[in-house]
Every structure is written in structure tokens, then in C-alpha cells.
Design an enzyme around this catalytic site. Structure first.
Site, mmCIF file in Angstrom:
data_model
loop_
_atom_site.group_PDB
_atom_site.id
_atom_site.type_symbol
_atom_site.label_atom_id
_atom_site.label_comp_id
_atom_site.label_asym_id
_atom_site.label_seq_id
_atom_site.Cartn_x
_atom_site.Cartn_y
_atom_site.Cartn_z
ATOM 1 N N ASP A 269 25.826 4.623 21.127
ATOM 2 C CA ASP A 269 24.698 4.701 22.052
ATOM 3 C C ASP A 269 23.520 5.218 21.229
ATOM 4 O O ASP A 269 23.694 5.803 20.158
ATOM 5 C CB ASP A 269 25.022 5.625 23.239
ATOM 6 C CG ASP A 269 24.086 5.367 24.406
ATOM 7 O OD1 ASP A 269 24.425 5.752 25.528
ATOM 8 O OD2 ASP A 269 23.019 4.759 24.179
HETATM 9 C C1 GLC Z 1 20.319 4.577 26.402
HETATM 10 C C2 GLC Z 1 21.533 4.265 27.261
HETATM 11 C C3 GLC Z 1 22.213 2.974 26.910
HETATM 12 C C4 GLC Z 1 21.158 1.986 26.462
HETATM 13 C C5 GLC Z 1 20.616 2.485 25.136
HETATM 14 C C6 GLC Z 1 19.483 1.599 24.600
HETATM 15 O O1 GLC Z 1 20.273 5.925 26.102
HETATM 16 O O2 GLC Z 1 22.515 5.292 27.368
HETATM 17 O O3 GLC Z 1 22.905 2.522 28.082
HETATM 18 O O4 GLC Z 1 21.719 0.681 26.311
HETATM 19 O O5 GLC Z 1 20.174 3.836 25.200
HETATM 20 O O6 GLC Z 1 18.395 1.672 25.462
#
Ligand code: GLC
Length: 740
Positions: A269
């Protein structure tokens, strides 16, 4: 931009390889020959890459892309949010949109709505449609779907997920994955695992026993990988067993890649990677969104400072890190590239097509849930209805902007009021009723709505009541929204109650006019203290571009609702397991899932708690009657299947769809088990008077529980009961069978 670079690279490369005439395909480098098996292409490309090139492809180069190998004509990988639609383009290292004029999308219904359809065909339609939009936008990885289990009604991101039951989420995620990937776009199933709240999401350590992990929190991810064939998985932010989920020995190496044989890419993430050693050895393959220089949050362009960048290269050069481990990561990234960016067999995709708008409306029409309908308040008969009062901020507030990374720049969003007016014309008269969240922008996308309001709370209620008194029918549209501490990433809700003055407005409207239908727009359960005074209640979900039209279709009877709740609506927070055991505290850094496997209806039935509305609940404008469930054989040898059949009849006056649900209870188990667990469902269409026979095949695996001590699934002989019905609390027929 990307295509041109790739074309130049390939032309220059093939030109250098071939002499004057076009070299026959087989003579070029194997990795460029898309008639070759992917594994051969992977090995060939890997053998040609330098150490520096290998390290380059396992971490981001920009906010949403990672590098390719220009020297070899291997393109970059581009990712995009999110589970409900394709996020607008951003500048190289920014979160805010770049302001392009050709990147608006169709906003599809939130995944809670998809889960509420209980229809795998809708999941396939969803995956196909959103996959085509991602493909058209030349994205290689779609950062979704999310399948974290609904443990607490306060979790800010429940709206992005598929409910409280592992079987429902497992069935509903598979077609979405398969259909997205048919476009040559990878899904990235998230957030693996145990990201069941937003409070302290980067820091909390989930304390969960193995049985609970395997029976409740892993199945949807396992189905996405083993049945869906997911090409990438996103690690969660939280800790588990003391390690961050993005580099976690147990979750990634032992379970995902070991037990499940996952051959894809584990993507962190954004900001989920916290150190180099664990990132190297504990299963992370592609690092995104790290707060680069490690010293301050958010330093830009420090991509070489990523944990799997220069620090890793340093270890490889001085021999303290093995190139074999690096090669496994690179193989996985190359495999993903050949499945996506280097896949020349992809469809072209499409964007904002009539088909995608129709798909969104159709999915929504099957997902909207009719929770209550006394005195047949619904559907409102437009052939006879006079004035229809529409009250509530959520009738006019756009919901596609905000809520975190799933926020979109929708080409169009039909609000509930617009949809109701499109269907009923000037019979619709609107009053605000209450003021909630007047903001309307996220990451540079603005709704352009002016929701400012000068009247006092009392005046707003008085004006709404005055209108309601003069109307034939009243539709209140409220619920939650995408503001912080509502249905929103990175924050949880503070309580179960409706925010703002909604309860007051609803009570007053119920007093003023019995022909009141309350529509809740939300991705979460809410308390309904007024439920006894309100005849009709609908869960409308976040539906996106087609919100208004889909809602009007159901409220005016063009579509007969057939949605069923994918999670329990508890009457009060303490009726939920995590809250009853004080096992959810937003301030805690260690979150022990004390309720164990007793999540949702499993808890309610164990404790004999009557929910406000039960898991699987959803009414129709017609009625369905069930015959007696029959078992082909009342006793079967362990290891063989059991079949259960039941006749279902549409005994009402209009055509409709019913979700026939099968639950199984183990009547002689040596361990504690839920009263019953969902193990099958079938959505069937029935004309008035029509009867269909639904047959379920119960396989041995569906009767097993996970024995943590043995670390395996166990089937105990003995008696079981099959419960068949229209909801978890509306069982129409049961039949017992025995496994010898
Ligand atoms: C965010 C989210 C994830 C998302 C990523 C990119 O923090 O937790 O679901 O796809 O970052 O935006």
C-alpha cells in the site's frame, strides 16, 4: 506517451536484431516474442537485465508508476485507483489531479452495492466494465477490489468492501477479478490482510487467532487468487504478528505464496513499506508510495531512496543480500508485465460508453435493498401520485468526490433528486431538511455544487414538514457521506447514529405523513431509532453515476428490488461482537479480535440478539413461497457431496428476483461453531405464479472448520442441518443430513 516510447524501443531493438529484411519472429529475443509462453519470456528477459535494471523495476518511479527496462524495450507499469472507477490522471509525483479534460469516468456503484446484488453475473459485468475503462486509460494495474471483512460498522472504508461474510465475499470477488483481467489489466486485491478499521491504520497490530484468520479474514483473498487468478495483491498498512502486512513472513511467504501458490506481484500500500531487510525477505515485490527519504513524510522524487531501491542495491553489491531473492521479485514483476503492458492481445477498452452507464444502472438496480415496506408505501404509483416531496441533503449531494483514494472525477453523476425528477417530472418538490457536509472537493476534483444554506435547523425542519403535509408521498434521502469520520478512508465513524439532525427530521416527517419512505445512502449500517414510526426504508448505497436513475427505477416500481444485505444492521453498537467485547477502540495500537469467528450474523445468532435488519435481508414488491427442502440422500459417506433441493414460487402479482440462501449448521461438532454459516446462494427470476427448483451441491469442504493446532481444515462426521431461506433470519425450510 507510453506507447510511443515502447514502439520506438521495439523498432530500434528489432531493427538492430534483424538485418534488412524482417527477421522471422522466432529469431528475435524470446521475451519480445508474444507467441512464446510467458515463463520463457520471463526467463529470457531476466537473463538480459543488469543488477541495476532489476532493482529499478521493483519500486515506484512516480506516484502511480514503476519503471520498465528502456534498453530492452520493456515498458513501465502504470497503476490506478480504484475499485469503483478509474481515478483521474495525476502529475508525476502528485496526489492531486493533473486537470486533464479527457479522463472523466463512469462511477460504478460501491462494492457494498455489488455484494448486495448476491449475483455473480453482476460481478462479471462490473469487472468487464471497469476493466474496459482501465484499459482505455492505458492502466496496467487496477488498485482494487477491496475485500476486507466488515468487522465493525464504524470502519470508514466498509463501503469499498463486500460485507461481513467470507463465503459471499469469496463468490462475489471472483468474476470481478476474471473479467477485469480479460482486458489485460491486473487487479490488485486489497488490503491483505486484517485492515478492518481505519483508526491507526498504519500502526495497529491485529491480534487474531489462526482459526479466525483462516475461516473469516482470508477466504475472499484466497478465492481471488486461486479461483480468480489475481495477478497482484496489495499489502495492508497494519501489523500482524508484529510485522507490517506489506512485508510479512506469515501472510506473504507462508500463506499467499506458499500455501496458495500465488505467482503474482505483492504491491505495498502507498506508504506501507517501512524497512529494507523485511521488504527483501518477507514477500514484498513492488514498493509504492513510500515516504521517500525515510526522514520526513512526503519528500518528493526520492524514488531512489526507497527501501527496495539504493539501500537494497547497496546490499546486493556488498553481498549481504542474495540475487536469487531479487530474481524472484523481478520474475513476478516481469510476469505481470507480460500479462499486461507487454500483452499485445488486449482489447482496446472503452470509456464512458452507454454500455458502462447501463451496467452501472443494472448493478445498482439489483443491489438496492428494500428493508421495510409496510402498507405498501412503495412502489409509488406514478400513474396516480400527485405531489411527491423529496427531503434531505443526500438527495442533492454528489457522492463520487471524496472518501479517499476511491474518489473519482465522474463524467456525470445523476443525483437522487435529478433521477426522481427525470422519472416523475414537476410532481417532485424538494426541501433540504437538514445540512450535513457542504464541502465538495478532493485531490483537486470539485463537484461545483453550492450546498450553502442559511436557514436554521429548526427552520429547515419546519419547511420540510410543511411540504410533507401537502404531498401524496414523501421520500427522505439521507444517510452518511464521504466526509471524514463518515464513509471515508483514513478515519472511522464515531458512532452508529445518523449524523446531523436527520433523526429529528425523519421523526417529524413520519408524524406529518405516513406515506414516508426513508432512503439511506451509505456504505455502512446506521441506527434507526424512528424505525417503528416509518413504513418504508431503503438502503440505497453509493451508486455513482447512475444514483438517481437507479433509485427512481426502484422507488417508482420500474425495477423490483432484489438486493440483500451483505452485512448486519445491529439495533445498537453493542449488539456487534467487536463492540460487545470492547475489542474495538480507535485509540488502541493493539486490536485483539476477541469475537473471533463470531462476526456479524454469526455473533447475533450465537448471542440470540435480534438485529435491526439481518444479514441477507431484503424485501421484494412480490412474495416468494418455499417448498420443503429435500436431501437426495439423508446420509452420505465422508468425502461425497450432499445435494439439497427446494422449490421456490413467486406467489405475488409482479415478476421479481429472489436470492435463495443456503446456510449449514454442524449439529454435532466437537468444537464451538456458529449456529449456521452461509454456504450457498442462487438468484432466480420468477414471473408471477412461476416455480423453479433450486438445487445446491454441498461439497465436503463446505462442512469443515479450521483446526489451528493441526493447521488444516477438518470435517467431522455427524449430523448437519441445511437451512434454506430468504435471509439469515428468514429461514423457510430445513433438512438434516448425516456424514458417516
Ligand atoms: C491508499 C489506499 C489504497 C490506495 C492507495 C493508492 O492509501 O489505502 O487503497 O489504492 O493508497 O491511492
Amino acid at each position: 506517451m507510453k506507447n510511443t516510447a515502447r514502439l520506438i524501443a521495439i523498432i530500434s531493438l528489432s531493427a538492430s536484431v534483424a538485418s534488412c529484411c524482417q527477421a522471422p519472429k522466432s529469431e528475435g529475443p524470446v521475451y519480445l516474442d508474444d507467441s512464446q509462453p510467458i515463463e520463457a519470456r520471463v526467463e529470457d528477459a531476466l537473463s538480459r537485465m543488469t543488477l541495476e535494471e532489476k532493482v529499478k523495476v521493483i519500486h515506484a518511479q512516480s506516484k502511480f508508476s514503476s519503471a520498465g527496462v528502456p534498453r530492452l524495450g520493456i515498458p513501465e507499469l502504470w497503476t490506478t485507483d480504484g475499485p469503483h472507477g478509474i481515478r483521474p490522471e495525476v502529475l508525476w509525483d502528485e496526489w492531486d489531479q493533473a486537470g486533464w479534460t479527457n479522463d472523466s469516468c463512469v462511477a460504478f456503484p460501491a462494492l457494498t452495492c455489488l455484494a448486495a446484488t448476491w449475483n455473480e453475473d453482476m460481478s462479471a459485468l462490473y469487472g468487464k466494465s471497469i476493466g474496459e475503462e482501465a484499459r482505455f486509460r492505458e492502466k496496467d494495474i487496477l488498485l482494487g477490489p477491496g475485500v476486507n471483512i466488515y468487522r465493525t460498522p464504524l470502519n470508514g472504508r466498509n463501503f469499498e468492501y463486500m460485507g461481513e461474510d467470507p463465503y459471499l465475499a469469496s463468490r462475489m470477488v471472483v468474476p470481478y477479478v476474471q473479467e477485469v483481467q480479460k482486458n489485460g489489466v491486473a487487479v490488485c486485491v486489497k488490503h491483505y490482510a486484517l485492515n478492518n478499521q481505519e483508526s491507526k491504520r498504519h500502526e495497529y497490530d491485529a491480534v487474531v487467532d489462526d482459526r479466525t484468520l483462516y475461516e473469516i479474514y482470508l477466504p475472499a483473498f484466497k478465492a481471488a487468487v486461486q479461483e480468480g487468478g489475481a495477478w497482484s495483491i496489495m499489502g495492508a498498512y497494519n501489523f500482524y504478528k508484529g510485522q507490517h502486512a506489506c512485508h510479512n513472513e506469515y501472510l506473504l511467504n507462508d500463506i499467499l505464496k506458499g500455501e496458495w501458490g500465488f505467482d503474482g506481484v505483492v504491491i505495498s500500500d502507498w506508504g506501507g513499506t517501512h524497512e529494507t531487510d523485511q521488504a527483501i525477505t518477507n514477500g514484498l515485490d513492488l514498493e509504492f508510495g513510500t515516504w521517500t527519504d525515510g526522514l520526513t513524510m512526503g519528500a518528493t522524487n526520492g524514488y531512489d531512496a526507497y527501501y527496495l531501491a539504493d539501500p537494497y542495491l547497496e546490499k546486493l553489491r556488498n553481498g549481504t543480500a542474495s540475487e536469487d531473492v531479487l530474481d524472484d521479485k523481478v520474475r513476478r514483476v516481469l510476469r505481470l508485465m507480460f500479462r499486461t503492458a507487454m500483452n499485445n492481445d488486449k482489447p482496446a477498452g472503452s470509456m464512458c460508453s452507454p454500455e458502462h452507464y447501463d451496467a452501472a444502472r443494472k448493478i445498482a438496480g439489483e443491489g438496492i435493498v428494500l428493508l421495510k415496506n409496510d402498507n405498501d408505501v412503495l412502489p409509488i404509483d406514478l400513474s396516480s401520485a400527485g405531489k411527491i416531496a423529496v427531503i434531505g441533503e443526500n438527495a442533492i449531494k454528489m457522492m463520487t468526490v471524496g472518501g479517499g483514494s476511491s474518489s473519482l472525477k465522474a463524467q456525470h453523476e445523476c443525483t437522487p433528486l435529478e433521477g426522481l425528477i427525470a422519472a416523475a417530472g414537476d410532481r417532485i418538490v424538494y426541501e433540504r431538511g437538514y445540512v450535513g457536509d457542504v464541502s465538495g472537493s478532493y485531490n483537486g476534483v470539485v463537484t461545483g455544487q453550492d450546498l450553502s444554506e442559511s436557514r436554521s435547523e429548526e427552520q429547515l425542519i419546519a419547511d420540510a414538514v410543511a411540504l410533507a403535509k401537502t404531498a401524496d408521498a414523501v421520500i427522505f434521502v439521507g444517510g452518511l457521506n464521504k466526509a471524514s469520520h463518515q464513509d471515508c478512508e483514513d478515519s472511522d465513524r464515531y458512532h452508529l447514529e445518523l449524523p446531523y439532525a436527520q433523526d429529528k427530521v425523519i421523526e417529524a416527517l413520519a408524524e406529518a405523513n405516513p406515506n414516508l419512505a426513508v432512503v439511506i445512502i451509505s456504505g455502512n449500517a446506521v441506527a434507526m431509532p424512528w424505525i417503528d414510526n416509518v413504513n418504508a426504508v431503503v438502503e440505497g448505497w453509493y451508486i455513482g453515476s447512475q444514483m438517481g436513475h437507479a433509485l427512481a427505477d426502484v422507488l417508482f416500481g420500474k425495477v423490483n428490488p432484489s438486493g440483500k444485505l451483505p452485512f448486519t444492521f445491529p439495533a445498537k453498537l453493542e449488539d456487534n461482537g467487536a463492540h460487545a467485547l470492547n475489542a474495538y477502540d480507535p485509540a488502541d495500537l493493539s486490536v485483539e479480535y476477541k469475537e473471533g469467528i463470531y462476526v456479524g450474523y454469526r455473533w447475533a445468532e450465537k448471542q440470540n440478539i435480534k438485529p435491526l435488519f439481518a444479514f441477507g435481508h431484503g424485501l421484494s414488491y412480490t412474495d416468494f413461497t418455499y417448498g420443503d427442502a429435500e436431501c437426495a440422500k439423508a446420509s452420505v459417506k465422508a468425502g461425497s457431496n450432499v445435494t439439497v433441493s427446494v422449490d421456490v414460487t413467486n406467489s405475488g402479482k409482479v415478476a421479481g428476483k429472489e436470492v435463495v440462501q443456503l446456510y449449514i449448521g454442524d449439529d454435532e461438532s466437537s468444537v464451538d461453531r456458529p449456529v449456521k454459516e452461509l454456504k450457498g446462494f442462487r438468484k432466480i427470476s420468477l414471473e408471477p405464479g412461476e416455480t423453479k427448483t433450486v438445487t445446491f451441491t454441498i461439497e465436503p469442504d463446505m462442512l469443515k472448520y479450521f483446526d489451528a493446532a493441526k493447521h488444516e481444515w477438518v470435517l467431522e462426521n455427524g449430523k448437519f442441518t441445511a437451512y434454506v431461506g430468504s435471509a439469515s433470519d428468514d429461514i423457510r425450510t430445513t433438512v438434516q443430513f448425516e456424514v458417516r
